[in-house]
Design an enzyme around this catalytic site. Sequence first.
Site, PDB file in Angstrom:
ATOM      1  CG  HIS A  68      -1.634   1.230   1.514  1.00  0.00           C
ATOM      2  ND1 HIS A  68      -1.208   2.130   2.468  1.00  0.00           N
ATOM      3  CD2 HIS A  68      -2.750   1.766   0.954  1.00  0.00           C
ATOM      4  CE1 HIS A  68      -2.035   3.157   2.486  1.00  0.00           C
ATOM      5  NE2 HIS A  68      -2.972   2.959   1.584  1.00  0.00           N
ATOM      6  CD  GLU A  71      -2.604   2.767  -3.418  1.00  0.00           C
ATOM      7  OE1 GLU A  71      -2.957   3.954  -3.283  1.00  0.00           O
ATOM      8  OE2 GLU A  71      -3.094   1.830  -2.723  1.00  0.00           O
ATOM      9  CG  HIS A  72       0.068   6.294  -0.529  1.00  0.00           C
ATOM     10  ND1 HIS A  72      -0.319   7.392   0.203  1.00  0.00           N
ATOM     11  CD2 HIS A  72      -0.949   5.405  -0.425  1.00  0.00           C
ATOM     12  CE1 HIS A  72      -1.524   7.169   0.727  1.00  0.00           C
ATOM     13  NE2 HIS A  72      -1.920   5.965   0.373  1.00  0.00           N
ATOM     14  CD  GLU A 143      -4.851   5.307   3.243  1.00  0.00           C
ATOM     15  OE1 GLU A 143      -3.674   5.627   2.945  1.00  0.00           O
ATOM     16  OE2 GLU A 143      -5.564   4.586   2.534  1.00  0.00           O
TER      17      GLU A 143
END
Lengths: 434, 430
Positions: A68, A71-72, A143
């Site tokens: 994840h 991905e950022h 997040e």
Amino acid sequence: MKKINKIDIPHLDETVYRYTSKEGLKIHIMEKKGFSKKYAFFGTRYGSIDNSFMVDGQCHEMPHGIAHFLEHKVFEEEKGDVFEIFSGTGARSNAYTSHDSTNYLFSCTDRFYENLETLIGFVQTLNIDKDSVEKEKGIIKQEIMMYEDNPEWQAYINILKLMYSNHPVHIDIAGTVESIKEIDKEKLATCYRTFYSPKNMVVFLIGDIDRFKAIDVIEKTITEDFKKRNSRIERIVHEDLEPIVKEINKESFSIASPIFYMGIKCHQNSEIESDVLKKEIFVDIFLNSMLGKGSNLYNDLYEKGMIGKNFGYDYNYGPAYGHIIIGGESEKPEETYKLLKNAFVEFLAKNPEKEDFDRIKKKLKGESLIYLNSLEYIANAYVSAYHKGIDFFNYFKELEKFDYETYASMQKNYRIEGKTALSVVYPNDREVSL
Amino acid sequence: MFKGIEVHELSPNINLYTLKTKQFKTDSVGIFFERRLSNEEASKNAMLAAVMKRGTQKFPMSRDLYRELDNLYGAVYSSNISKYGERQIIKFQMQFPDSNYIEDKCIFEKSIGILNEIVNHPFKNGDSFSEDYFEQEKKNQILKLENRINNKMAYAFDRCIEEMYKGEPFSVNEDGDIRCLEDLDGKTLYDHYKNVLATSKIDIFIISRNDRNHYAGEILESFEFKNKKSKPIPREKHIYPLASPTFITEKMDVYQGKLVMGFRTNIPYENPLYRPLLVFNEILGGGTYSKLFQNIRERESLCYSIFSTVEKFKSALFVASGIDFDKKDKVVDLVQEEVGKMKQGFFDEEDLENAKKSIISSINSIKDSPNKIMNYYYSRILTNSYMEAEEIIKQFESIDKEMVLKAAEGIFLDTVYFLDEKGGLIEENQ
């Protein structure tokens, strides 16, 4: 001459075109005339559960949340933020990481091929430095904190923890505030070069698109560096052989009424596509006939206030994991759980009603037509199935063939004893006995 | 009217809109009852949407109604409540596969029949809804209201609106309120039901692969509305005098602070500057390339989610974000700084063009979904704006920086709501 395979799905009036590049990148395209919006997905079979792997003889154990995090960072480009380039054409871009995949996408109504070039281009490169990695930790921490405030999400993570202790599916996709601290530039680069390679990736396009032009754009945009990535990936699977870890977990939260999730572990042990789909169809029919709004059980529980308006159920599976999750609000979650557990055993012991089977099959067929109105739904479902090794449209083919006798024999052999768990989140002021 | 959509005036208060399109594999029908949003009525309307789902005279039990829908190839039926400014809309909708794709060739007629049953022949005992159904749904409705705190961001948003519009109908929650619900029973709700049928403006939408215009004549017979008169609903208050901002902080057990800032714009949707205002909002906080996202998230790493949105009917602009507790003042200052800089013209041609493209792309994609089509045109009908989409797009294309600055001139901060960690209510008027 390029070899594009044309696959027709006659009763749904759909066609998929498939093409594989020399390096092994799969490109799947659905040409939908008359729609304004066009969607493009570029995804890799690399998700939150792929933390342990062997590549070129070397074993890697990565911190949770790294897929994840990556991905950022893939979104960050030297020539400016990718968001900026997309918004220059009025396109919307996004990305998401699931348990088993990471996908980058955009949607637009205009300048599709230009946007496609941007998408294919930026996903093939990673530009990071120490500072940018550190800065991202602040954003991802927020997040994670956003999810900490979400009671449904917490109940959901807890039910996974009750069912799994080895398999990483029980760990939050974003990792934890602690685990992301261990992520650095080198680790990100290793994961990137391993999993962002042609054979491990897929492009899916849907909308009013010209397939020849799209394939041309993609092939022209693929870089030499990307083509060279050819690691043989060996994923190390942490199986959970024991049925469940613990049966019940209770927590408290600042909410008004309790939320519960009941989990039923149902491991998928076949890798043959038709077996996997048959099991999915079986579970869909089984859950709908037992718990659907047309069932006696649902109406009984609803009228007694044992379940609320947002009651739902879902079946989820992937590499070495599989489970049904049922839940929603309930005033008496522990009683509801006991009732459900008994109802399951009772339901499975009986011969299924042919009438129920026919009704639910009709429902599943019709529902799929409603979903197929949405290009966004098709894109998400197609890509998600693809990463699991499933052809999305084969579900409908299998559903057509799936008969009452197959269903009845599967139901006869299905057991839930010892495979169920309950996760409850109670309001703060109630006493929680642990 | 709109291109492709045919209008049939069934009675002075009832209009039917039909759209024939081969784009979808389904047909969709929607019946929308328009009510004035008020504290007295909100709970009753919300309860109607809930109780009428439970059964009809032909299908007294929910189970049988849903089995019938399953047999209609999973036809999806929903009844719910929406808030459009100071209007509360009761929506009954159905979507089902078109007969082209399934064996049942009469699915359209059967579905219309069910919708008619639900709307005109709900299950009742004499002149009352079933008390059992009523009590169960009342309990659930109360739970729904109590559970507003489960979604902390949405809760903070609702609370900011309640504070900003104290005493105005707009502050009323479309799901009703617990005290009003307590006073209702099956009988009072049934009386209200009859009143709604008799006095509401009703709009019916049919989106189908086939020509359904002949339904214009039949629909009044299929749908047995005994509609008499409806009072027009007045335009919302939307112009407010400049005032210094009110700061509200509430405390709850949360892991992350939720910040909602309410600005007043004083640009009504009837004003030609309304579209430039939408462009302003898009540049400020419309997406990932917006000023707020780029500066407060990407540059300062202060949040994961931050966005702005325009409330059409009340001419407001809201900014919302999830942040660390101790960063509240900093983020409030930064948001005001971004709004201030934009008002002074610190955005370039590229920002402007990107924002316009993004909005135009959203307008173009409305036709991709039957639900979006219905909601879009319904909202246009409510605001009496019958301009074609092409014309609206042209207007957006012609917007320049000067117009955006003109639209932004009157924007001022009115309310800052913050959901903080633990404790009671603190009000600090500054």
